[in-house]
Scaffold this motif. Structure first.
Motif, PDB file in Angstrom:
ATOM      1  N   GLN A 193       0.815  -1.212   0.000  1.00 31.28           N
ATOM      2  CA  GLN A 193       0.000   0.000   0.000  1.00 31.28           C
ATOM      3  C   GLN A 193       0.850   1.263   0.000  1.00 31.28           C
ATOM      4  OE1 GLN A 193      -1.666   1.281   3.901  1.00 31.28           O
ATOM      5  NE2 GLN A 193      -1.182  -0.791   4.627  1.00 31.28           N
ATOM      6  N   VAL A 194       0.214   2.361  -0.368  1.00 34.89           N
ATOM      7  CA  VAL A 194       0.733   3.707  -0.134  1.00 34.89           C
ATOM      8  C   VAL A 194      -0.280   4.355   0.805  1.00 34.89           C
ATOM      9  CG1 VAL A 194       1.401   5.921  -1.130  1.00 34.89           C
ATOM     10  CG2 VAL A 194       1.817   3.803  -2.405  1.00 34.89           C
ATOM     11  N   PRO A 195      -0.015   4.380   2.111  1.00 35.46           N
ATOM     12  CA  PRO A 195      -1.041   4.735   3.107  1.00 35.46           C
ATOM     13  C   PRO A 195      -1.694   6.100   2.903  1.00 35.46           C
ATOM     14  CG  PRO A 195       0.886   3.769   4.177  1.00 35.46           C
ATOM     15  CD  PRO A 195       1.268   4.009   2.754  1.00 35.46           C
ATOM     16  N   SER A 196      -0.886   7.093   2.582  1.00 35.14           N
ATOM     17  CA  SER A 196      -1.425   8.442   2.413  1.00 35.14           C
ATOM     18  C   SER A 196      -1.392   8.803   0.935  1.00 35.14           C
ATOM     19  CB  SER A 196      -0.609   9.452   3.234  1.00 35.14           C
ATOM     20  OG  SER A 196      -1.083  10.764   3.018  1.00 35.14           O
ATOM     21  N   SER A 197      -2.494   8.497   0.255  1.00 31.10           N
ATOM     22  CA  SER A 197      -2.522   8.747  -1.189  1.00 31.10           C
ATOM     23  C   SER A 197      -3.936   8.915  -1.723  1.00 31.10           C
ATOM     24  CB  SER A 197      -1.843   7.587  -1.938  1.00 31.10           C
ATOM     25  OG  SER A 197      -2.460   6.348  -1.632  1.00 31.10           O
ATOM     26  N   GLY A 198      -4.913   8.995  -0.811  1.00 32.65           N
ATOM     27  CA  GLY A 198      -6.292   9.103  -1.266  1.00 32.65           C
ATOM     28  C   GLY A 198      -7.200   9.632  -0.181  1.00 32.65           C
ATOM     29  N   GLU A 206       2.024  16.248   7.774  1.00 29.25           N
ATOM     30  CA  GLU A 206       2.321  15.188   8.741  1.00 29.25           C
ATOM     31  C   GLU A 206       2.577  13.847   8.058  1.00 29.25           C
ATOM     32  OE1 GLU A 206       0.347  12.994  12.673  1.00 29.25           O
ATOM     33  OE2 GLU A 206      -0.741  14.595  11.645  1.00 29.25           O
ATOM     34  N   THR A 207       1.725  13.492   7.083  1.00 30.90           N
ATOM     35  CA  THR A 207       1.922  12.204   6.422  1.00 30.90           C
ATOM     36  C   THR A 207       3.197  12.194   5.588  1.00 30.90           C
ATOM     37  OG1 THR A 207       0.588  12.791   4.470  1.00 30.90           O
ATOM     38  CG2 THR A 207      -0.562  11.796   6.355  1.00 30.90           C
TER      39      THR A 207
END
Length: 327
Positions: A193-198, A206-207
């Motif tokens: 995954q890419v946790p911060s992408s949507g 922060e991300t």
């Protein structure tokens, strides 16, 4: 009965070669460390001014040239990618405009590293339905844009690239795509995954500081997953087509790790020279992986008329699948 035959294919690897030595600041004896674990010597990164659509456009044009047709003969474009130019519009729309495929309807599909085989499955079904005659499937990714270059276990694996195949309706028996097999298991979505992408966790200061906007993979669990589904893909594709694994002329596996390819060879007692690979030169190009190898070996004459070729991929989602093709 209508079948889908591949009438042309094209690929593109960026010109910028990134050798294993590039990662020397991250890991000591980088070339030996990376090659011994993965089989990768180098990979290609896109230029700063190149996006996924740029790579896909070149591959698409090369496929059109290979097929000897014009872009306005394309009825549909299915573009597989997990690194689109932007969240909207679909990257396929940009490629359509670039190549002048004015008569095609187009869309993106995201099954991570399985995206190209999922795109081929979709193209095959469109043609078998009888509604469309000529469909282009593309796999393209620029993972250099989402890698965490502080994580030696992931950033050393990936490269950028694009590949395209053009499928056309045919009534020639026993030629073209003979069988397909596609599967997903959403219970494993967290493994890649890419946790911060949507919308779940939008990108913010922060991300970014926590590097959550970069690619994450649970390597050991993914290896266990891949080696469990690879035999399933091969066995099921052959069963559905009424052939034996020993009948295969070539296997085009997802170019993820040489250890996985060694596993397949041992499991099926299959000669390694029949595996078609670019892993050492290109690394894991995600959606482009199978597409690039297919294009290279169709156009250099390695894949010949009558050959029985199995293609397969696995990736995030979790997702896995393949196609069995008689050329």
């Amino acid at each position: 009965m209508i079948h889908s035959q591949i009438i042309g294919s094209g690929g593109y690897s960026p010109e910028q070669v990134i050798s294993n030595d590039y990662f020397e600041p991250l890991v000591e004896n980088a070339d030996e460390w990376i090659f011994s674990r993965t089989g990768i010597r180098e990979r290609r990164f896109a230029r700063e001014d190149q996006a996924t659509s740029d790579l896909a456009t070149i591959a698409a044009r090369n496929a059109l040239e290979s097929a000897g047709i014009s872009a306005d003969e394309i009825d549909c474009i299915v573009l597989g990618t997990s690194t689109p130019d932007m969240s909207l519009p679909a990257t396929a729309c940009i490629v359509q405009n670039n190549i002048g495929a004015k008569n095609a309807f187009v869309f993106d599909i995201n099954a991570v590293c399985s995206s190209f085989v999922f795109a081929m499955e979709t193209a095959d079904n469109f043609i078998r339905s009888g509604k469309y005659k000529t469909v282009m499937a593309i796999g393209a990714d620029t993972y250099s844009r989402i890698l965490d270059f502080q994580d030696k276990n992931t950033c050393t694996l990936f490269g950028d690239g694009a590949g395209a195949a053009i499928l056309r309706a045919s009534d020639t028996p026993d030629r073209g795509i003979l069988s397909t097999y596609m599967r997903s298991d959403g219970s494993g979505w967290e493994l890649i995954q890419v946790p911060s992408s949507g919308s779940r966790k939008p990108i913010n200061a922060e991300t970014i500081a926590n590097r959550e906007n970069t690619f994450k993979m649970a390597g050991k669990q993914v290896y266990v997953f891949a080696t469990s589904v690879i035999p399933e893909i091969i066995t099921e594709l052959c069963r559905r087509a009424g052939v034996e694994p020993s009948d295969l002329t070539h296997i085009i596996p997802h170019q993820a790790n040489i250890r996985m390819i060694d596993f397949i060879a041992k499991k099926f007692d299959y000669p390694k020279e029949r595996f078609l690979l670019n892993l050492d030169r290109c690394g894991n190009t995600s959606s482009a992986s199978v597409a690039l190898v297919l294009a290279e070996n169709m156009n250099n004459g390695t894949i010949k008329p009558g050959d029985l070729v199995l293609t397969m991929a696995f990736g995030g989602g979790l997702s896995w699948g393949g196609l069995l093709i008689r050329f």
